[in-house]
Write an enzyme that holds these catalytic residues in place. Structure first.
Site, PDB file in Angstrom:
ATOM      1  N   GLU A  65       0.825  -1.193   0.000  1.00  0.00           N
ATOM      2  CA  GLU A  65       0.000   0.000   0.000  1.00  0.00           C
ATOM      3  C   GLU A  65       0.869   1.257   0.000  1.00  0.00           C
ATOM      4  OE1 GLU A  65      -3.642  -1.629   2.834  1.00  0.00           O
ATOM      5  OE2 GLU A  65      -1.913  -0.648   3.750  1.00  0.00           O
ATOM      6  N   CYS A  66       0.557   2.194  -0.845  1.00  0.00           N
ATOM      7  CA  CYS A  66       1.138   3.535  -0.844  1.00  0.00           C
ATOM      8  C   CYS A  66       2.670   3.484  -0.827  1.00  0.00           C
ATOM      9  CB  CYS A  66       0.581   4.338   0.327  1.00  0.00           C
ATOM     10  SG  CYS A  66       0.710   6.135   0.092  1.00  0.00           S
ATOM     11  N   GLY A  67       3.309   3.740   0.314  1.00  0.00           N
ATOM     12  CA  GLY A  67       4.762   3.696   0.377  1.00  0.00           C
ATOM     13  C   GLY A  67       5.315   2.334   0.008  1.00  0.00           C
ATOM     14  N   LEU A  99       5.303   2.119  -3.695  1.00  0.00           N
ATOM     15  CA  LEU A  99       6.432   2.852  -4.275  1.00  0.00           C
ATOM     16  C   LEU A  99       7.732   2.060  -4.143  1.00  0.00           C
ATOM     17  CD1 LEU A  99       5.646   6.483  -3.027  1.00  0.00           C
ATOM     18  CD2 LEU A  99       5.514   5.644  -5.378  1.00  0.00           C
ATOM     19  N   GLY A 124      -0.801  -0.930  -4.800  1.00  0.00           N
ATOM     20  CA  GLY A 124      -1.373   0.335  -5.251  1.00  0.00           C
ATOM     21  C   GLY A 124      -1.328   1.371  -4.148  1.00  0.00           C
TER      22      GLY A 124
END
Length: 494
Positions: free
Chosen positions: A355-357, A360, A453
Protein backbone atom coordinates in the site's frame (compact mmCIF):
# COMPACT_ATOMS: atom_id res chain seq x y z
CA UNK A 1 -17.58 -22.82 20.39
CA UNK A 2 -18.51 -22.60 24.10
CA UNK A 3 -15.36 -20.56 24.74
CA UNK A 4 -16.30 -18.14 21.94
CA UNK A 5 -19.77 -17.71 23.46
CA UNK A 6 -18.21 -16.97 26.86
CA UNK A 7 -15.87 -14.42 25.24
CA UNK A 8 -18.84 -12.66 23.61
CA UNK A 9 -20.72 -12.66 26.93
CA UNK A 10 -17.67 -11.15 28.63
CA UNK A 11 -17.59 -8.41 25.97
CA UNK A 12 -21.29 -7.74 26.51
CA UNK A 13 -20.78 -7.46 30.24
CA UNK A 14 -17.79 -5.17 29.79
CA UNK A 15 -19.52 -2.99 27.22
CA UNK A 16 -21.73 -1.43 29.90
CA UNK A 17 -18.64 -0.30 31.82
CA UNK A 18 -16.79 1.79 29.25
CA UNK A 19 -16.20 5.41 30.34
CA UNK A 20 -15.73 7.21 27.03
CA UNK A 21 -15.43 10.76 25.77
CA UNK A 22 -14.80 12.41 22.41
CA UNK A 23 -12.86 15.65 21.94
CA UNK A 24 -14.45 17.68 19.13
CA UNK A 25 -14.04 21.20 17.76
CA UNK A 26 -15.59 23.60 15.21
CA UNK A 27 -12.96 22.74 12.60
CA UNK A 28 -9.44 21.62 11.80
CA UNK A 29 -6.65 23.72 13.30
CA UNK A 30 -8.52 24.15 16.59
CA UNK A 31 -5.85 22.36 18.63
CA UNK A 32 -7.61 18.98 19.03
CA UNK A 33 -4.49 16.83 18.71
CA UNK A 34 -2.33 18.65 21.26
CA UNK A 35 -5.20 19.00 23.75
CA UNK A 36 -6.31 15.37 23.36
CA UNK A 37 -2.76 14.10 23.88
CA UNK A 38 -2.28 16.36 26.90
CA UNK A 39 -5.55 15.11 28.43
CA UNK A 40 -4.45 11.52 27.90
CA UNK A 41 -1.14 12.32 29.60
CA UNK A 42 -2.95 14.04 32.49
CA UNK A 43 -5.08 10.96 33.18
CA UNK A 44 -2.06 8.67 32.80
CA UNK A 45 -0.30 10.76 35.46
CA UNK A 46 -3.29 10.01 37.71
CA UNK A 47 -2.74 6.27 37.29
CA UNK A 48 -5.76 5.79 35.02
CA UNK A 49 -5.45 3.18 32.27
CA UNK A 50 -6.21 5.13 29.11
CA UNK A 51 -6.87 3.85 25.60
CA UNK A 52 -7.12 6.16 22.61
CA UNK A 53 -9.16 6.33 19.42
CA UNK A 54 -9.18 8.59 16.39
CA UNK A 55 -12.27 9.36 14.32
CA UNK A 56 -11.78 8.83 10.62
CA UNK A 57 -9.09 7.22 8.49
CA UNK A 58 -5.99 9.02 9.81
CA UNK A 59 -3.31 6.44 10.65
CA UNK A 60 -0.78 9.05 11.88
CA UNK A 61 -2.48 10.21 15.09
CA UNK A 62 -3.05 6.65 16.41
CA UNK A 63 0.59 5.86 15.66
CA UNK A 64 1.58 9.02 17.57
CA UNK A 65 -0.53 7.92 20.54
CA UNK A 66 1.15 4.50 20.56
CA UNK A 67 4.74 5.61 19.94
CA UNK A 68 4.88 8.73 22.12
CA UNK A 69 2.32 8.13 24.87
CA UNK A 70 2.66 4.35 24.89
CA UNK A 71 -1.07 3.65 24.86
CA UNK A 72 -3.20 1.48 22.54
CA UNK A 73 -4.93 3.47 19.82
CA UNK A 74 -7.02 2.72 16.76
CA UNK A 75 -9.51 4.25 14.34
CA UNK A 76 -13.28 4.64 14.61
CA UNK A 77 -14.55 4.95 11.06
CA UNK A 78 -18.11 4.67 9.77
CA UNK A 79 -17.06 4.73 6.13
CA UNK A 80 -14.90 1.63 6.55
CA UNK A 81 -17.21 -0.17 9.01
CA UNK A 82 -20.90 -0.73 9.50
CA UNK A 83 -22.21 0.69 12.78
CA UNK A 84 -22.51 -2.73 14.47
CA UNK A 85 -18.97 -3.67 13.45
CA UNK A 86 -17.50 -0.41 14.72
CA UNK A 87 -19.28 -0.90 18.05
CA UNK A 88 -17.87 -4.40 18.40
CA UNK A 89 -14.35 -3.23 17.57
CA UNK A 90 -14.72 -0.41 20.09
CA UNK A 91 -15.74 -2.83 22.83
CA UNK A 92 -12.77 -5.09 22.09
CA UNK A 93 -10.40 -2.12 22.07
CA UNK A 94 -11.66 -1.03 25.49
CA UNK A 95 -11.07 -4.41 27.18
CA UNK A 96 -8.19 -3.30 29.45
CA UNK A 97 -8.94 0.41 29.74
CA UNK A 98 -10.44 2.56 32.51
CA UNK A 99 -11.13 5.42 30.10
CA UNK A 100 -11.34 5.80 26.31
CA UNK A 101 -10.42 9.22 24.93
CA UNK A 102 -11.24 9.78 21.26
CA UNK A 103 -9.94 12.58 19.09
CA UNK A 104 -12.42 13.92 16.55
CA UNK A 105 -11.68 14.75 12.93
CA UNK A 106 -12.18 18.08 11.12
CA UNK A 107 -15.23 20.02 12.34
CA UNK A 108 -17.65 18.13 14.55
CA UNK A 109 -20.37 17.69 11.90
CA UNK A 110 -18.10 17.48 8.83
CA UNK A 111 -18.74 14.22 6.97
CA UNK A 112 -18.30 12.54 3.60
CA UNK A 113 -19.47 15.56 1.61
CA UNK A 114 -20.12 19.26 2.03
CA UNK A 115 -23.77 18.65 2.96
CA UNK A 116 -23.49 15.39 4.93
CA UNK A 117 -22.53 14.40 8.48
CA UNK A 118 -22.06 10.74 7.45
CA UNK A 119 -18.85 9.30 8.95
CA UNK A 120 -18.27 12.53 10.89
CA UNK A 121 -17.15 12.82 14.50
CA UNK A 122 -20.79 13.47 15.36
CA UNK A 123 -21.84 10.25 13.61
CA UNK A 124 -19.27 8.29 15.64
CA UNK A 125 -20.43 9.90 18.90
CA UNK A 126 -24.04 9.14 17.99
CA UNK A 127 -23.29 5.51 17.09
CA UNK A 128 -21.39 4.90 20.34
CA UNK A 129 -23.56 7.14 22.55
CA UNK A 130 -20.32 8.88 23.42
CA UNK A 131 -20.34 12.12 25.46
CA UNK A 132 -18.52 14.96 23.73
CA UNK A 133 -16.17 17.55 25.18
CA UNK A 134 -16.32 20.52 22.82
CA UNK A 135 -13.08 22.45 22.40
CA UNK A 136 -13.66 26.13 21.60
CA UNK A 137 -10.81 28.32 20.32
CA UNK A 138 -11.47 31.54 22.24
CA UNK A 139 -8.49 33.78 21.55
CA UNK A 140 -9.78 37.18 20.44
CA UNK A 141 -13.43 36.47 21.16
CA UNK A 142 -15.85 36.57 24.10
CA UNK A 143 -19.67 36.70 23.82
CA UNK A 144 -19.42 35.41 20.23
CA UNK A 145 -18.50 32.03 21.71
CA UNK A 146 -22.13 31.61 22.79
CA UNK A 147 -23.87 31.70 19.38
CA UNK A 148 -21.20 29.34 18.06
CA UNK A 149 -22.02 26.88 20.84
CA UNK A 150 -25.77 27.37 20.48
CA UNK A 151 -25.52 26.53 16.79
CA UNK A 152 -23.51 23.40 17.52
CA UNK A 153 -25.92 22.30 20.25
CA UNK A 154 -29.10 22.93 18.25
CA UNK A 155 -27.94 21.64 14.84
CA UNK A 156 -28.87 18.04 15.70
CA UNK A 157 -31.58 16.90 18.10
CA UNK A 158 -29.02 15.23 20.35
CA UNK A 159 -25.62 16.83 19.86
CA UNK A 160 -24.04 14.63 22.59
CA UNK A 161 -22.09 17.71 23.74
CA UNK A 162 -21.83 17.42 27.53
CA UNK A 163 -18.92 19.71 28.38
CA UNK A 164 -16.98 22.69 27.04
CA UNK A 165 -13.25 23.30 27.09
CA UNK A 166 -11.82 26.73 26.24
CA UNK A 167 -8.61 26.70 24.19
CA UNK A 168 -6.01 29.48 24.21
CA UNK A 169 -7.61 31.24 27.17
CA UNK A 170 -5.95 33.31 29.90
CA UNK A 171 -6.28 32.24 33.51
CA UNK A 172 -7.30 35.77 34.47
CA UNK A 173 -10.19 35.86 31.98
CA UNK A 174 -11.34 32.26 32.44
CA UNK A 175 -13.63 32.61 35.52
CA UNK A 176 -15.63 35.40 33.85
CA UNK A 177 -15.86 33.55 30.53
CA UNK A 178 -16.97 30.36 32.27
CA UNK A 179 -19.70 32.15 34.22
CA UNK A 180 -20.93 34.05 31.14
CA UNK A 181 -21.03 30.99 28.84
CA UNK A 182 -22.82 28.77 31.35
CA UNK A 183 -25.35 31.52 32.15
CA UNK A 184 -26.13 32.27 28.50
CA UNK A 185 -26.45 28.60 27.57
CA UNK A 186 -28.76 28.00 30.53
CA UNK A 187 -31.04 30.79 29.27
CA UNK A 188 -31.52 28.74 26.11
CA UNK A 189 -32.16 25.49 27.95
CA UNK A 190 -28.66 23.98 28.01
CA UNK A 191 -27.15 23.13 31.41
CA UNK A 192 -23.68 22.34 30.09
CA UNK A 193 -20.58 23.02 32.19
CA UNK A 194 -17.36 24.68 31.09
CA UNK A 195 -14.84 22.21 32.55
CA UNK A 196 -11.60 24.15 32.14
CA UNK A 197 -9.25 26.00 29.85
CA UNK A 198 -6.05 25.47 27.88
CA UNK A 199 -3.59 28.32 28.47
CA UNK A 200 -1.32 29.83 25.85
CA UNK A 201 1.81 27.79 26.45
CA UNK A 202 4.50 26.23 24.20
CA UNK A 203 3.73 22.88 25.83
CA UNK A 204 0.56 22.70 23.70
CA UNK A 205 2.34 23.47 20.44
CA UNK A 206 3.18 20.40 18.36
CA UNK A 207 5.19 20.94 15.21
CA UNK A 208 3.05 21.36 12.12
CA UNK A 209 4.92 18.67 10.20
CA UNK A 210 3.49 15.14 10.04
CA UNK A 211 3.08 13.89 13.59
CA UNK A 212 3.99 10.43 12.33
CA UNK A 213 7.47 11.57 11.36
CA UNK A 214 8.93 11.16 14.83
CA UNK A 215 12.49 9.93 15.02
CA UNK A 216 13.42 7.55 17.86
CA UNK A 217 15.68 10.17 19.45
CA UNK A 218 12.76 12.65 19.52
CA UNK A 219 10.24 10.45 21.30
CA UNK A 220 11.53 10.99 24.85
CA UNK A 221 11.47 14.79 24.49
CA UNK A 222 7.97 14.88 22.99
CA UNK A 223 6.68 12.45 25.62
CA UNK A 224 8.10 14.71 28.35
CA UNK A 225 6.49 17.75 26.70
CA UNK A 226 3.07 16.07 26.68
CA UNK A 227 3.34 14.84 30.26
CA UNK A 228 4.38 18.35 31.33
CA UNK A 229 1.32 19.64 29.45
CA UNK A 230 -0.77 17.06 31.30
CA UNK A 231 0.60 18.29 34.62
CA UNK A 232 -0.35 21.84 33.68
CA UNK A 233 -3.87 20.75 32.71
CA UNK A 234 -4.36 19.37 36.19
CA UNK A 235 -4.30 22.99 37.39
CA UNK A 236 -6.59 24.42 34.68
CA UNK A 237 -9.04 21.61 33.93
CA UNK A 238 -11.42 19.68 36.20
CA UNK A 239 -10.28 16.13 35.43
CA UNK A 240 -12.81 14.61 37.82
CA UNK A 241 -15.65 16.40 36.07
CA UNK A 242 -14.39 15.18 32.69
CA UNK A 243 -14.24 11.63 33.97
CA UNK A 244 -17.75 11.99 35.38
CA UNK A 245 -18.96 13.13 31.94
CA UNK A 246 -17.18 10.15 30.37
CA UNK A 247 -18.91 7.78 32.77
CA UNK A 248 -22.30 9.28 31.94
CA UNK A 249 -22.08 7.59 28.55
CA UNK A 250 -21.13 4.19 29.89
CA UNK A 251 -24.64 2.68 29.77
CA UNK A 252 -26.64 2.92 26.57
CA UNK A 253 -29.21 0.92 24.64
CA UNK A 254 -26.73 -0.77 22.32
CA UNK A 255 -24.72 -1.99 25.33
CA UNK A 256 -27.64 -4.16 26.38
CA UNK A 257 -29.21 -4.87 22.98
CA UNK A 258 -26.23 -6.14 21.03
CA UNK A 259 -26.68 -6.30 17.27
CA UNK A 260 -25.56 -9.34 15.30
CA UNK A 261 -21.92 -9.11 14.35
CA UNK A 262 -20.11 -11.70 12.21
CA UNK A 263 -17.88 -14.04 14.18
CA UNK A 264 -14.28 -13.50 13.20
CA UNK A 265 -12.93 -16.14 15.57
CA UNK A 266 -9.57 -17.78 14.91
CA UNK A 267 -9.91 -20.31 12.15
CA UNK A 268 -9.12 -23.90 13.03
CA UNK A 269 -6.42 -24.27 10.38
CA UNK A 270 -2.66 -24.28 10.15
CA UNK A 271 -1.40 -20.82 11.27
CA UNK A 272 0.57 -18.75 8.79
CA UNK A 273 3.45 -16.30 9.22
CA UNK A 274 3.15 -12.92 7.53
CA UNK A 275 6.12 -10.56 7.37
CA UNK A 276 5.20 -6.91 8.08
CA UNK A 277 7.51 -4.03 7.11
CA UNK A 278 7.74 -1.82 10.21
CA UNK A 279 10.37 0.87 10.58
CA UNK A 280 10.73 4.62 9.99
CA UNK A 281 10.08 4.21 6.26
CA UNK A 282 7.05 1.90 6.59
CA UNK A 283 4.81 2.69 9.53
CA UNK A 284 1.24 3.41 8.35
CA UNK A 285 -1.13 0.57 9.21
CA UNK A 286 -4.63 0.19 10.59
CA UNK A 287 -4.58 -1.77 13.85
CA UNK A 288 -7.97 -3.24 12.94
CA UNK A 289 -6.33 -4.97 9.97
CA UNK A 290 -3.71 -6.53 12.23
CA UNK A 291 -6.44 -7.69 14.62
CA UNK A 292 -8.37 -9.27 11.76
CA UNK A 293 -5.33 -11.14 10.47
CA UNK A 294 -4.51 -12.48 13.94
CA UNK A 295 -8.10 -13.68 14.33
CA UNK A 296 -7.68 -15.54 11.04
CA UNK A 297 -4.72 -17.41 12.49
CA UNK A 298 -1.83 -15.22 11.32
CA UNK A 299 1.42 -14.58 13.16
CA UNK A 300 2.74 -11.13 12.19
CA UNK A 301 6.53 -10.97 11.90
CA UNK A 302 7.96 -7.41 11.84
CA UNK A 303 11.05 -6.64 9.78
CA UNK A 304 12.88 -3.57 8.52
CA UNK A 305 13.56 -2.93 4.83
CA UNK A 306 15.98 -0.25 6.05
CA UNK A 307 18.09 -2.32 8.45
CA UNK A 308 17.58 -6.04 7.68
CA UNK A 309 19.36 -7.70 4.77
CA UNK A 310 16.61 -10.17 3.85
CA UNK A 311 13.01 -11.10 4.57
CA UNK A 312 12.31 -13.18 7.69
CA UNK A 313 12.62 -16.92 7.21
CA UNK A 314 9.69 -19.30 6.76
CA UNK A 315 7.11 -16.65 5.93
CA UNK A 316 3.92 -17.32 3.99
CA UNK A 317 2.90 -13.74 3.12
CA UNK A 318 4.10 -10.15 3.06
CA UNK A 319 2.64 -6.74 4.00
CA UNK A 320 4.34 -3.56 2.80
CA UNK A 321 2.50 -0.63 4.37
CA UNK A 322 2.63 3.09 3.81
CA UNK A 323 5.05 5.56 5.31
CA UNK A 324 7.91 7.73 4.14
CA UNK A 325 10.08 5.66 1.76
CA UNK A 326 10.87 8.83 -0.20
CA UNK A 327 12.69 10.24 2.84
CA UNK A 328 14.82 7.11 3.13
CA UNK A 329 15.16 6.32 -0.57
CA UNK A 330 18.97 6.34 -0.51
CA UNK A 331 19.18 3.91 2.44
CA UNK A 332 16.51 1.65 0.95
CA UNK A 333 18.37 1.63 -2.35
CA UNK A 334 21.71 0.84 -0.73
CA UNK A 335 20.16 -2.21 0.95
CA UNK A 336 20.42 -4.21 -2.27
CA UNK A 337 20.15 -7.59 -0.56
CA UNK A 338 16.77 -6.73 0.92
CA UNK A 339 15.50 -5.35 -2.38
CA UNK A 340 16.53 -8.57 -4.10
CA UNK A 341 15.00 -10.68 -1.34
CA UNK A 342 11.63 -8.90 -1.74
CA UNK A 343 11.71 -9.03 -5.53
CA UNK A 344 12.55 -12.73 -5.70
CA UNK A 345 9.96 -13.67 -3.07
CA UNK A 346 7.14 -11.88 -4.91
CA UNK A 347 8.23 -13.19 -8.30
CA UNK A 348 8.23 -16.69 -6.80
CA UNK A 349 4.59 -16.28 -5.78
CA UNK A 350 4.74 -15.05 -2.15
CA UNK A 351 1.32 -13.42 -1.48
CA UNK A 352 1.83 -9.70 -0.92
CA UNK A 353 -0.27 -6.60 -0.24
CA UNK A 354 1.64 -3.34 -0.82
CA UNK A 355 0.00 0.00 0.00
CA UNK A 356 1.14 3.54 -0.84
CA UNK A 357 4.76 3.70 0.38
CA UNK A 358 5.04 -0.07 0.05
CA UNK A 359 3.76 0.24 -3.51
CA UNK A 360 6.43 2.85 -4.27
CA UNK A 361 9.11 0.58 -2.81
CA UNK A 362 8.20 -2.09 -5.36
CA UNK A 363 8.89 0.25 -8.31
CA UNK A 364 11.99 0.23 -10.47
CA UNK A 365 13.00 3.55 -8.93
CA UNK A 366 11.81 6.21 -6.49
CA UNK A 367 12.56 9.93 -6.40
CA UNK A 368 14.18 10.98 -3.15
CA UNK A 369 16.18 14.00 -2.09
CA UNK A 370 17.25 16.62 -4.64
CA UNK A 371 15.00 15.02 -7.28
CA UNK A 372 17.35 12.05 -7.53
CA UNK A 373 15.99 8.67 -8.61
CA UNK A 374 17.03 5.69 -6.45
CA UNK A 375 16.79 2.06 -7.47
CA UNK A 376 14.06 0.12 -5.65
CA UNK A 377 12.82 -3.50 -5.62
CA UNK A 378 12.00 -3.68 -9.32
CA UNK A 379 8.69 -5.56 -9.09
CA UNK A 380 6.56 -2.77 -10.65
CA UNK A 381 7.89 -1.50 -13.96
CA UNK A 382 7.57 2.21 -13.28
CA UNK A 383 9.03 5.13 -11.38
CA UNK A 384 7.80 6.94 -8.28
CA UNK A 385 8.14 10.72 -8.40
CA UNK A 386 7.20 13.83 -6.40
CA UNK A 387 3.96 15.32 -7.73
CA UNK A 388 4.67 18.70 -6.13
CA UNK A 389 1.27 18.77 -4.42
CA UNK A 390 -1.20 16.56 -2.61
CA UNK A 391 -2.05 14.16 -5.44
CA UNK A 392 -4.90 12.17 -3.94
CA UNK A 393 -6.78 12.65 -0.69
CA UNK A 394 -9.84 11.05 0.88
CA UNK A 395 -12.10 8.02 0.95
CA UNK A 396 -12.62 5.81 -2.08
CA UNK A 397 -14.63 2.79 -3.18
CA UNK A 398 -12.35 0.31 -4.96
CA UNK A 399 -14.22 -1.67 -7.61
CA UNK A 400 -12.56 -4.63 -9.31
CA UNK A 401 -12.29 -4.29 -13.09
CA UNK A 402 -11.62 -8.02 -13.59
CA UNK A 403 -11.52 -11.28 -11.67
CA UNK A 404 -8.50 -11.89 -9.44
CA UNK A 405 -7.52 -13.91 -6.39
CA UNK A 406 -8.41 -10.90 -4.20
CA UNK A 407 -11.65 -9.61 -5.78
CA UNK A 408 -14.06 -10.82 -8.40
CA UNK A 409 -15.12 -8.38 -11.11
CA UNK A 410 -17.63 -5.92 -9.71
CA UNK A 411 -16.79 -6.63 -6.06
CA UNK A 412 -15.46 -3.77 -3.99
CA UNK A 413 -13.80 -2.75 -0.78
CA UNK A 414 -13.13 0.63 0.72
CA UNK A 415 -9.92 2.53 1.21
CA UNK A 416 -8.27 5.90 1.66
CA UNK A 417 -5.57 7.80 -0.22
CA UNK A 418 -3.21 10.51 0.99
CA UNK A 419 0.01 10.98 -0.95
CA UNK A 420 2.23 13.66 -2.46
CA UNK A 421 4.12 11.17 -4.64
CA UNK A 422 2.81 9.63 -7.85
CA UNK A 423 3.72 6.77 -10.18
CA UNK A 424 4.28 6.44 -13.91
CA UNK A 425 2.15 3.27 -13.66
CA UNK A 426 -0.62 3.32 -11.06
CA UNK A 427 -2.20 0.13 -12.39
CA UNK A 428 -5.64 -0.42 -13.89
CA UNK A 429 -7.12 -3.48 -12.16
CA UNK A 430 -9.46 -1.44 -9.93
CA UNK A 431 -11.56 1.66 -10.38
CA UNK A 432 -11.33 4.15 -7.51
CA UNK A 433 -14.61 6.03 -7.07
CA UNK A 434 -15.15 8.93 -4.68
CA UNK A 435 -18.11 8.54 -2.29
CA UNK A 436 -20.14 11.15 -4.17
CA UNK A 437 -19.60 9.20 -7.42
CA UNK A 438 -18.43 12.32 -9.29
CA UNK A 439 -14.77 11.36 -9.74
CA UNK A 440 -13.04 8.11 -10.57
CA UNK A 441 -9.69 6.82 -11.81
CA UNK A 442 -7.97 3.52 -12.50
CA UNK A 443 -5.48 2.18 -9.99
CA UNK A 444 -3.89 -0.93 -8.40
CA UNK A 445 -1.79 -3.73 -9.87
CA UNK A 446 -3.15 -7.23 -9.25
CA UNK A 447 -0.72 -9.72 -10.71
CA UNK A 448 -0.82 -13.31 -9.48
CA UNK A 449 -0.63 -13.17 -5.67
CA UNK A 450 0.36 -9.48 -5.60
CA UNK A 451 -1.89 -6.52 -4.73
CA UNK A 452 -0.03 -3.21 -5.09
CA UNK A 453 -1.37 0.33 -5.25
CA UNK A 454 -1.67 3.68 -3.50
CA UNK A 455 -4.93 3.02 -1.58
CA UNK A 456 -4.75 2.08 2.10
CA UNK A 457 -7.22 -0.78 2.54
CA UNK A 458 -9.52 -1.52 5.46
CA UNK A 459 -10.28 -5.23 5.75
CA UNK A 460 -13.53 -4.79 7.68
CA UNK A 461 -15.04 -3.02 4.67
CA UNK A 462 -14.88 -6.37 2.84
CA UNK A 463 -13.69 -9.23 5.08
CA UNK A 464 -13.48 -11.59 2.10
CA UNK A 465 -10.38 -9.78 0.83
CA UNK A 466 -8.47 -10.52 4.05
CA UNK A 467 -9.75 -14.10 4.11
CA UNK A 468 -8.65 -14.66 0.50
CA UNK A 469 -5.24 -13.18 1.23
CA UNK A 470 -4.79 -15.46 4.23
CA UNK A 471 -5.95 -18.45 2.20
CA UNK A 472 -3.33 -17.60 -0.41
CA UNK A 473 -0.74 -17.54 2.36
CA UNK A 474 -2.02 -20.84 3.72
CA UNK A 475 -1.91 -22.44 0.26
CA UNK A 476 1.61 -21.15 -0.16
CA UNK A 477 2.57 -22.83 3.11
CA UNK A 478 1.03 -26.13 1.95
CA UNK A 479 2.85 -25.89 -1.38
CA UNK A 480 6.18 -25.35 0.36
CA UNK A 481 5.57 -28.24 2.76
CA UNK A 482 4.53 -30.52 -0.11
CA UNK A 483 7.59 -29.45 -2.07
CA UNK A 484 9.87 -30.27 0.84
CA UNK A 485 8.24 -33.68 1.30
CA UNK A 486 8.57 -34.51 -2.40
CA UNK A 487 12.17 -33.38 -2.35
CA UNK A 488 12.89 -35.59 0.63
CA UNK A 489 11.26 -38.57 -1.10
CA UNK A 490 13.34 -37.97 -4.22
CA UNK A 491 16.53 -37.88 -2.16
CA UNK A 492 15.48 -41.09 -0.38
CA UNK A 493 14.98 -42.89 -3.67
CA UNK A 494 18.44 -41.97 -4.76
Amino acid sequence: MKQKKRDVQDLKAHSSKIPRILIAAPGSGSGKTAVTCALMAAFLREGIQVAACKCGPDYIDPMFHREVLGIPSENLDLFFCEKAVMRELFVRHSANADLIITEGVMGYYDGLSLDSDAASSYAVADALHMPVLFLVPCRGTALSIVPLLLGMLAFRKNSHIKGILLNRCSGMLYPRLKEMIERELFKHGYAIPVVGYIPEDPLFHLESRHLGLVLPEEIAAIRQQLFDAGALLKTTVDLEQIRSIAESGAASEWDQRREHVPDWGREEQIPVRIAVARDRAFCFYYEDNFRFLRELGCELIPFSPLADDRLPEQIDGLLLGGGYPELYAETLSENERMRRSVREAIQNGLPCIAECGGFLYLHDSLEGKAQKQYEMAGVIQGNGFAAGRLKRFGYIHLKAQRDSVFLKQGEELRGHEFHYWDSTDNGSDCLAVKPDGKRSWECVHIEGNLWAGFPHLHFYSNPEVAKRFVELCRQRKHDVIDGEKNGAKAVGKE
